[in-house]
Scaffold this active site. Sequence first.
Site, short mmCIF file in Angstrom:
data_model
loop_
_atom_site.label_atom_id
_atom_site.label_comp_id
_atom_site.label_asym_id
_atom_site.label_seq_id
_atom_site.Cartn_x
_atom_site.Cartn_y
_atom_site.Cartn_z
N GLY A 84 0.82 -1.21 0.00
CA GLY A 84 0.00 0.00 0.00
C GLY A 84 0.86 1.25 0.00
N ASP A 85 1.94 1.21 0.75
CA ASP A 85 2.89 2.34 0.80
C ASP A 85 3.74 2.42 -0.46
OD1 ASP A 85 2.90 3.75 3.55
OD2 ASP A 85 2.80 1.65 4.09
N THR A 86 4.34 1.30 -0.85
CA THR A 86 5.30 1.36 -1.95
C THR A 86 4.63 1.63 -3.29
OG1 THR A 86 5.26 -1.07 -2.11
CG2 THR A 86 6.99 -0.09 -0.76
#
Length: 409
Positions: free
Chosen positions: A176-178
């Site tokens: 989700g972050d990357t």
Amino acid sequence: MVGGAFSGKKKIFKGVRVLDFSRVLAGPYCTRMLADMGAEVIKVEQPVTGDDARGFPYVISPGNTGYYLQQNCGKKSISLDMRKKEAIAILKKLVAVSDVVVENFRPGIMAKYTLDYESLRAVKNDIIMCSISAYGQTGPLSSFVGNDLTTQAMSGLMDMTGEPDGPPTNVGAAIGDTIAGAHAFGAISSALYHRERTGCGEYIDISMLDCMFAQFEIAVQTYVLTKGEKNPRRAGIHHPTVVPLGTYRAADGWVVIGVFNDSAWKRLAEIMGKTELIEDNRFAGNAARAANRETVIGIVQEWVKNISVKKAVVLLQEARILTAPVLSVSDVINHPQIKAREMLAGVEHEGVGTVKITNSPLKLRNTEAGVSGKAPLLGENNRDVLTGIGFSSTEIDLLKKNGVIYDKL
């Protein structure tokens, strides 16, 4: 010293300055990509603790961890107390000489410090600002606290991951972050190109939830085109509609096997010594194989269970059938393909020597991308950065004395 056979070729974003207010992962992942491409990234950190990632596991030295080092290599660090008006004045001076501002605070925080896009445009009209948040700057969830896990949950991905009769499962990395960070990198790159052509800046609103939702290659269309009659759900280790396509237990591990057309099915049948399957109408075409999914899966599993992963991969690759071994993290770190692609780079770090981190996956012919240096100590570059915007040594000493800036040097 940075590992890898870097050529010394020019990096595309050399001369671009990025003021980076982000922390932990989504923002730092984006700005690490910019730094790998040659941008000067000045990381803005809170006093004493800095980026939360400095306190995560696998401490290299006090205030520096493996997590922090990997996402922040090649950057500079300044540490300021943004509650003080002098710090805000410093930051606006830096905005005036920067090209890009990146932040991943909760929506509204930058405005609280008069560092929102409209305030920064008043300082530098062509500034490019990118805000990364869990749910975006608009919508009913914009103020909600979120991270990788919550956006995996709300995107539908967790409901699509795991065994059919098991619980929803998050994947084994903070995608989700990357993924949001990679989208932010692409948007910033596009905005820099747009500014080069038009002279205009840009404001970019990246939602982690939006980025996760956009990853579904067929699940959304399955629901939409059947007018809701089919609601995709998790199918476990085997694809629900392409058969066979999944993960199988070999004699000594796990292997992925996939067939996308009848030609590949014929070759697989021949390898398995079951040529009678080629003329069997139950398996003539993917629709027929999908209708007999459990039978197909059972036939392939029965064949592969008594041979090694290595032998299965060799046989299948020789027949040009989709396959790969399921590797552990230790396996892939030591794999010759990763070494050949120089996907690990060694960075010299104070007190510990060389630390290996993931390298840039961007491979360019005429320019270069890759790790450009170590991650900074907290406030390590205060003096250099402030000197660069006109502060004298005496003024910098006074700012430190008054708690406006901070370092651990």
